[in-house]
Design a protein around this motif. Structure first.
Motif, PDB file in Angstrom:
ATOM      1  N   SER A 197     -27.348  61.881 -75.586  1.00 24.57           N
ATOM      2  CA  SER A 197     -26.952  60.498 -75.329  1.00 24.57           C
ATOM      3  C   SER A 197     -26.883  60.336 -73.819  1.00 24.57           C
ATOM      4  O   SER A 197     -27.030  61.315 -73.082  1.00 24.57           O
ATOM      5  N   PRO A 198     -26.642  59.116 -73.321  1.00 21.34           N
ATOM      6  CA  PRO A 198     -26.486  58.973 -71.868  1.00 21.34           C
ATOM      7  C   PRO A 198     -25.342  59.806 -71.300  1.00 21.34           C
ATOM      8  O   PRO A 198     -25.326  60.097 -70.115  1.00 21.34           O
ATOM      9  N   GLU A 199     -24.389  60.223 -72.131  1.00 24.87           N
ATOM     10  CA  GLU A 199     -23.237  60.987 -71.653  1.00 24.87           C
ATOM     11  C   GLU A 199     -23.389  62.489 -71.821  1.00 24.87           C
ATOM     12  O   GLU A 199     -22.642  63.259 -71.203  1.00 24.87           O
ATOM     13  N   PHE A 200     -24.325  62.942 -72.642  1.00 24.26           N
ATOM     14  CA  PHE A 200     -24.448  64.371 -72.926  1.00 24.26           C
ATOM     15  C   PHE A 200     -25.908  64.813 -72.827  1.00 24.26           C
ATOM     16  O   PHE A 200     -26.806  64.145 -73.347  1.00 24.26           O
ATOM     17  N   LEU A 201     -26.110  65.971 -72.187  1.00 26.41           N
ATOM     18  CA  LEU A 201     -27.424  66.597 -72.083  1.00 26.41           C
ATOM     19  C   LEU A 201     -27.277  68.079 -72.420  1.00 26.41           C
ATOM     20  O   LEU A 201     -26.398  68.755 -71.895  1.00 26.41           O
ATOM     21  N   LEU A 202     -28.124  68.573 -73.308  1.00 27.88           N
ATOM     22  CA  LEU A 202     -28.115  69.987 -73.678  1.00 27.88           C
ATOM     23  C   LEU A 202     -29.348  70.657 -73.105  1.00 27.88           C
ATOM     24  O   LEU A 202     -30.479  70.181 -73.313  1.00 27.88           O
ATOM     25  N   ARG A 203     -29.154  71.777 -72.387  1.00 26.92           N
ATOM     26  CA  ARG A 203     -30.276  72.517 -71.778  1.00 26.92           C
ATOM     27  C   ARG A 203     -30.257  73.956 -72.279  1.00 26.92           C
ATOM     28  O   ARG A 203     -29.240  74.642 -72.206  1.00 26.92           O
ATOM     29  N   TRP A 204     -31.403  74.402 -72.778  1.00 27.57           N
ATOM     30  CA  TRP A 204     -31.582  75.789 -73.199  1.00 27.57           C
ATOM     31  C   TRP A 204     -32.474  76.475 -72.176  1.00 27.57           C
ATOM     32  O   TRP A 204     -33.641  76.120 -72.004  1.00 27.57           O
ATOM     33  N   SER A 205     -31.945  77.461 -71.467  1.00 25.87           N
ATOM     34  CA  SER A 205     -32.664  78.144 -70.387  1.00 25.87           C
ATOM     35  C   SER A 205     -32.942  79.591 -70.769  1.00 25.87           C
ATOM     36  O   SER A 205     -32.074  80.271 -71.322  1.00 25.87           O
ATOM     37  N   ASN A 206     -34.152  80.051 -70.440  1.00 32.98           N
ATOM     38  CA  ASN A 206     -34.556  81.423 -70.735  1.00 32.98           C
ATOM     39  C   ASN A 206     -35.342  81.981 -69.553  1.00 32.98           C
ATOM     40  O   ASN A 206     -36.089  81.250 -68.895  1.00 32.98           O
ATOM     41  N   PHE A 207     -35.176  83.286 -69.290  1.00 32.35           N
ATOM     42  CA  PHE A 207     -35.956  83.892 -68.230  1.00 32.35           C
ATOM     43  C   PHE A 207     -36.298  85.338 -68.593  1.00 32.35           C
ATOM     44  O   PHE A 207     -35.607  85.987 -69.387  1.00 32.35           O
ATOM     45  N   ALA A 208     -37.386  85.831 -67.999  1.00 34.30           N
ATOM     46  CA  ALA A 208     -37.793  87.230 -68.111  1.00 34.30           C
ATOM     47  C   ALA A 208     -38.299  87.662 -66.739  1.00 34.30           C
ATOM     48  O   ALA A 208     -39.175  86.998 -66.166  1.00 34.30           O
ATOM     49  N   THR A 209     -37.742  88.753 -66.213  1.00 35.70           N
ATOM     50  CA  THR A 209     -38.100  89.235 -64.880  1.00 35.70           C
ATOM     51  C   THR A 209     -38.537  90.689 -64.963  1.00 35.70           C
ATOM     52  O   THR A 209     -37.882  91.511 -65.627  1.00 35.70           O
TER      53      THR A 209
END
Length: 291
Positions: free
Chosen positions: A184-196
């Motif tokens: 919604s305009p008030e909530f943002l969900l971010r799924w972050s992944n990395f491989a090094t």
């Protein structure tokens, strides 16, 4: 609903720092509405900020922390980016910590304070969906970074980043995948992944984490973070699990912010048992855009 019929009136108004956004940001903004852009600017997400062509940036952070079992600590970091006068806007002078990493907030490490280093960055490509830049540091070191952004829908955004770098005698590569969902305009969900992967240990480090952003007002916001990091050297194990909440507020002046960050880490070294550690941080930050 057609793109030109989308109603953006419910999206957050932009802070002054949004002037830094260029065409690539406007493209994402028009596809995913403004919450993702607003949160990235308010929390100054380095992954997003690096793609901006316009504007200079100075960011000075001072952390006053209490660490369980260790007592009080102080840490300061300076990051800046300037145009080189009378050259080209593609070439920038960058000042940052030599251990600077886009994902430190979500995947913290245990390194000691690092020295600031100077670097030159050249933005070879910056279009609506793709960016490519090269960086040379004074230590010495070199890095090439490519990023591709794809709006899956009006509420879902995929961002893929590939880095190849050389630090003195160390060669490595890093792959990052971010998936943003605008609840919604008030909530943002971010799924972050990395491989090094780095050739000095000839092993991988992997991480996955979730961040939930909450808009309170144009001067206040919260972020809730949960992540885990693992490696396969010298054997497969979870090196750290992280949980934190960050409250950020703009006060007194447009360029002055403070954060309150309680966090808990369950970390493990190859030869030790897993240990839990509580940490509470007061962060004071001075931030200038387009000075």
């Amino acid at each position: 609903m057609a793109e030109d019929e989308v109603d953006y009136s419910s999206c957050h108004s932009q802070p002054d720092s949004a002037q830094i956004l260029d065409t690539a940001f406007n493209y994402v903004n028009s596809r995913v509405c403004q919450p993702a852009i607003w949160f990235d600017n308010f929390f100054v997400d380095e992954r997003i900020d690096e793609d901006a062509n316009a504007g200079s940036v100075i960011r000075w952070r001072n952390d006053f922390s209490y660490v369980e079992g260790e007592g009080y600590q102080y840490k300061t970091r300076l990051k800046a980016r300037f145009y080189l006068p009378k050259v080209t806007k593609r070439l920038k002078l960058v000042i940052e910590s030599d251990d600077e990493d886009d994902l430190f907030g979500l995947f913290p490490n245990n390194s000691d304070d690092a020295e600031n280093v100077f670097a030159l960055r050249y933005d070879w490509l910056n279009s609506e969906r793709t960016s490519l830049n090269f960086k040379l540091t004074a230590h010495p070191g070199a890095e090439a970074r490519f990023r591709y952004t794809y709006p899956i829908s009006e509420d879902l955004l995929l961002r893929a980043t590939q880095k190849v770098y050389q630090k003195k005698k160390l060669t490595g590569e890093s792959t990052e995948l971010d998936l943003d969902y605008s609840i919604s305009p008030e909530f943002l969900l971010r799924w972050s992944n990395f491989a090094t992967y780095e050739d000095d240990i000839k092993g991988w480090e992997l991480g996955s984490g979730l961040t939930l952003y909450q808009h309170i007002s144009d001067q206040q916001a919260l972020s809730y973070q949960l992540s885990t990091t693992g490696t396969n050297r010298p054997y497969h194990y979870i090196s750290n699990t992280h949980m934190s909440v960050t409250y950020r507020q703009n006060i007194l002046r447009p360029w002055f912010f403070y954060e309150l960050i309680p966090e808990y880490n369950w970390s493990k070294d190859p030869d030790t048992e897993r240990e839990g550690e509580f940490k509470a941080t007061l962060r004071l930050e001075i931030l200038f855009h387009n000075i």
